[in-house]
Scaffold this motif. Structure first.
Motif, PDB file in Angstrom:
ATOM      1  N   PHE A   8      75.076  -7.987  41.251  1.00 26.18           N
ATOM      2  CA  PHE A   8      75.439  -6.945  40.290  1.00 26.18           C
ATOM      3  C   PHE A   8      76.600  -6.142  40.849  1.00 26.18           C
ATOM      4  N   ILE A   9      77.203  -5.354  39.974  1.00 28.17           N
ATOM      5  CA  ILE A   9      78.274  -4.436  40.366  1.00 28.17           C
ATOM      6  C   ILE A   9      77.663  -3.049  40.523  1.00 28.17           C
ATOM      7  N   LEU A  10      77.879  -2.442  41.683  1.00 25.53           N
ATOM      8  CA  LEU A  10      77.534  -1.044  41.873  1.00 25.53           C
ATOM      9  C   LEU A  10      78.830  -0.264  41.676  1.00 25.53           C
ATOM     10  N   LEU A  11      78.903   0.448  40.574  1.00 23.27           N
ATOM     11  CA  LEU A  11      80.109   1.179  40.208  1.00 23.27           C
ATOM     12  C   LEU A  11      79.925   2.654  40.549  1.00 23.27           C
ATOM     13  N   ASP A  12      80.687   3.135  41.514  1.00 27.69           N
ATOM     14  CA  ASP A  12      80.601   4.518  41.955  1.00 27.69           C
ATOM     15  C   ASP A  12      81.734   5.301  41.301  1.00 27.69           C
ATOM     16  N   VAL A  13      81.383   6.303  40.482  1.00 28.20           N
ATOM     17  CA  VAL A  13      82.393   7.052  39.730  1.00 28.20           C
ATOM     18  C   VAL A  13      82.691   8.418  40.354  1.00 28.20           C
ATOM     19  N   ARG A  14      82.355   8.574  41.632  1.00 26.81           N
ATOM     20  CA  ARG A  14      82.689   9.811  42.337  1.00 26.81           C
ATOM     21  C   ARG A  14      84.141   9.762  42.805  1.00 26.81           C
ATOM     22  N   GLU A  15      84.585  10.862  43.384  1.00 31.35           N
ATOM     23  CA  GLU A  15      85.924  10.948  43.959  1.00 31.35           C
ATOM     24  C   GLU A  15      85.913  10.304  45.348  1.00 31.35           C
ATOM     25  N   PRO A  16      87.075   9.826  45.827  1.00 35.17           N
ATOM     26  CA  PRO A  16      87.120   9.152  47.130  1.00 35.17           C
ATOM     27  C   PRO A  16      86.524   9.967  48.275  1.00 35.17           C
ATOM     28  N   GLN A  17      86.758  11.282  48.313  1.00 41.42           N
ATOM     29  CA  GLN A  17      86.224  12.079  49.417  1.00 41.42           C
ATOM     30  C   GLN A  17      84.695  12.125  49.380  1.00 41.42           C
ATOM     31  N   GLU A  18      84.112  12.102  48.183  1.00 41.62           N
ATOM     32  CA  GLU A  18      82.649  12.075  48.069  1.00 41.62           C
ATOM     33  C   GLU A  18      82.107  10.735  48.575  1.00 41.62           C
ATOM     34  N   TYR A  19      82.769   9.658  48.169  1.00 46.91           N
ATOM     35  CA  TYR A  19      82.362   8.309  48.578  1.00 46.91           C
ATOM     36  C   TYR A  19      82.476   8.160  50.096  1.00 46.91           C
ATOM     37  N   ASN A  20      83.551   8.665  50.675  1.00 44.58           N
ATOM     38  CA  ASN A  20      83.743   8.555  52.119  1.00 44.58           C
ATOM     39  C   ASN A  20      82.707   9.364  52.892  1.00 44.58           C
ATOM     40  N   PHE A  21      82.226  10.437  52.305  1.00 45.55           N
ATOM     41  CA  PHE A  21      81.246  11.295  52.962  1.00 45.55           C
ATOM     42  C   PHE A  21      79.846  10.681  52.939  1.00 45.55           C
ATOM     43  N   SER A  22      79.456  10.105  51.812  1.00 44.60           N
ATOM     44  CA  SER A  22      78.110   9.532  51.704  1.00 44.60           C
ATOM     45  C   SER A  22      78.114   8.373  50.720  1.00 44.60           C
ATOM     46  N   ARG A  23      77.483   7.295  51.146  1.00 47.87           N
ATOM     47  CA  ARG A  23      77.407   6.115  50.278  1.00 47.87           C
ATOM     48  C   ARG A  23      76.201   5.274  50.651  1.00 47.87           C
ATOM     49  N   ILE A  24      75.869   4.357  49.760  1.00 45.94           N
ATOM     50  CA  ILE A  24      74.787   3.412  50.000  1.00 45.94           C
ATOM     51  C   ILE A  24      75.304   2.360  50.970  1.00 45.94           C
ATOM     52  N   LYS A  25      74.667   2.255  52.118  1.00 44.28           N
ATOM     53  CA  LYS A  25      75.146   1.363  53.177  1.00 44.28           C
ATOM     54  C   LYS A  25      74.849  -0.108  52.895  1.00 44.28           C
ATOM     55  N   GLU A  26      73.780  -0.366  52.156  1.00 42.21           N
ATOM     56  CA  GLU A  26      73.320  -1.743  51.949  1.00 42.21           C
ATOM     57  C   GLU A  26      74.120  -2.517  50.902  1.00 42.21           C
ATOM     58  N   LYS A  27      74.961  -1.836  50.147  1.00 43.08           N
ATOM     59  CA  LYS A  27      75.682  -2.500  49.051  1.00 43.08           C
ATOM     60  C   LYS A  27      77.063  -1.882  48.908  1.00 43.08           C
ATOM     61  N   ASP A  28      78.096  -2.714  48.975  1.00 40.53           N
ATOM     62  CA  ASP A  28      79.450  -2.217  48.726  1.00 40.53           C
ATOM     63  C   ASP A  28      79.590  -1.841  47.257  1.00 40.53           C
ATOM     64  N   ALA A  29      80.216  -0.721  47.030  1.00 41.70           N
ATOM     65  CA  ALA A  29      80.412  -0.255  45.663  1.00 41.70           C
ATOM     66  C   ALA A  29      81.873  -0.405  45.264  1.00 41.70           C
ATOM     67  N   MET A  30      82.077  -0.533  43.973  1.00 41.04           N
ATOM     68  CA  MET A  30      83.416  -0.487  43.400  1.00 41.04           C
ATOM     69  C   MET A  30      83.673   0.984  43.081  1.00 41.04           C
ATOM     70  N   LEU A  31      84.596   1.604  43.810  1.00 38.12           N
ATOM     71  CA  LEU A  31      84.876   3.029  43.628  1.00 38.12           C
ATOM     72  C   LEU A  31      85.942   3.215  42.555  1.00 38.12           C
ATOM     73  N   VAL A  32      85.542   3.866  41.459  1.00 39.45           N
ATOM     74  CA  VAL A  32      86.462   4.187  40.372  1.00 39.45           C
ATOM     75  C   VAL A  32      86.099   5.584  39.871  1.00 39.45           C
ATOM     76  N   PRO A  33      86.853   6.615  40.275  1.00 41.72           N
ATOM     77  CA  PRO A  33      86.557   7.957  39.779  1.00 41.72           C
ATOM     78  C   PRO A  33      86.469   7.972  38.249  1.00 41.72           C
ATOM     79  N   LEU A  34      85.556   8.772  37.746  1.00 41.10           N
ATOM     80  CA  LEU A  34      85.228   8.775  36.318  1.00 41.10           C
ATOM     81  C   LEU A  34      86.446   8.774  35.395  1.00 41.10           C
TER      82      LEU A  34
END
Length: 116
Positions: free
Chosen positions: A28-54
Motif C-alpha cells: 500500500f501507499i502511506l501518504l503523509d500530508v504533513r510539512e517536511p519539517q514535521e515528517y523529519n521530526f517524527s515518522r513511522i519507522k517501519e514503512k516509508d511514506a510518500m511525503l506530499v504536503p496537503l
C-alpha cells in the motif's frame, strides 16, 4: 478545494490496523500530508511514506496509483481526513484516513516516535 468535517468510520483506519498491515507486508501507499519539517521530526519507522504536503496534493494526483490502497497520515488526522475526502471525490476508491495520525501512532504503537 479541500473540505469535509466529522469522521466516518468507513474512511478511517486505526493505527493498530495500519500496524497489522505493515507487519503483514501488505502493499500500500502511506501518504503523509504533513510539512517536511514535521515528517523529519517524527515518522513511522517501519514503512516509508510518500511525503506530499496537503496543499501540494493536486500537483501529484497523476503520480498516485489507483490500484493500491492509500492510507493518508498527518499529525492528528485532520489534514489527512481532508486529503482522504478529496481523493475519494477525485475517483480514488481505496483511500483511508489514519485516525489520530502520528500522535496516535506515538501513543498506541511506538512511544519512541516523538510527538510534534
Amino acid at each position: 478545494m479541500f473540505f469535509g468535517s466529522g469522521t466516518n468510520n468507513d474512511i478511517n483506519i486505526s493505527v493498530r490496523e495500519l500496524k497489522e498491515k505493515i507487519d503483514k507486508g501488505e502493499d500500500f501507499i502511506l501518504l503523509d500530508v504533513r510539512e517536511p519539517q514535521e515528517y523529519n521530526f517524527s515518522r513511522i519507522k517501519e514503512k516509508d511514506a510518500m511525503l506530499v504536503p496537503l496543499m501540494r496534493l493536486p500537483t501529484v494526483l497523476d503520480k498516485l496509483p489507483k490500484d493500491k490502497p492509500i492510507y493518508v497520515l498527518c499529525r492528528s488526522g485532520n489534514r489527512s481526513l481532508q486529503a482522504t475526502i478529496w481523493l475519494l471525490q477525485k475517483g480514488y476508491k481505496n483511500v483511508k484516513n489514519v485516525d489520530g495520525g502520528i500522535l496516535a501512532w506515538s501513543q498506541e504503537i511506538d512511544p519512541s516516535v516523538p510527538q510534534y
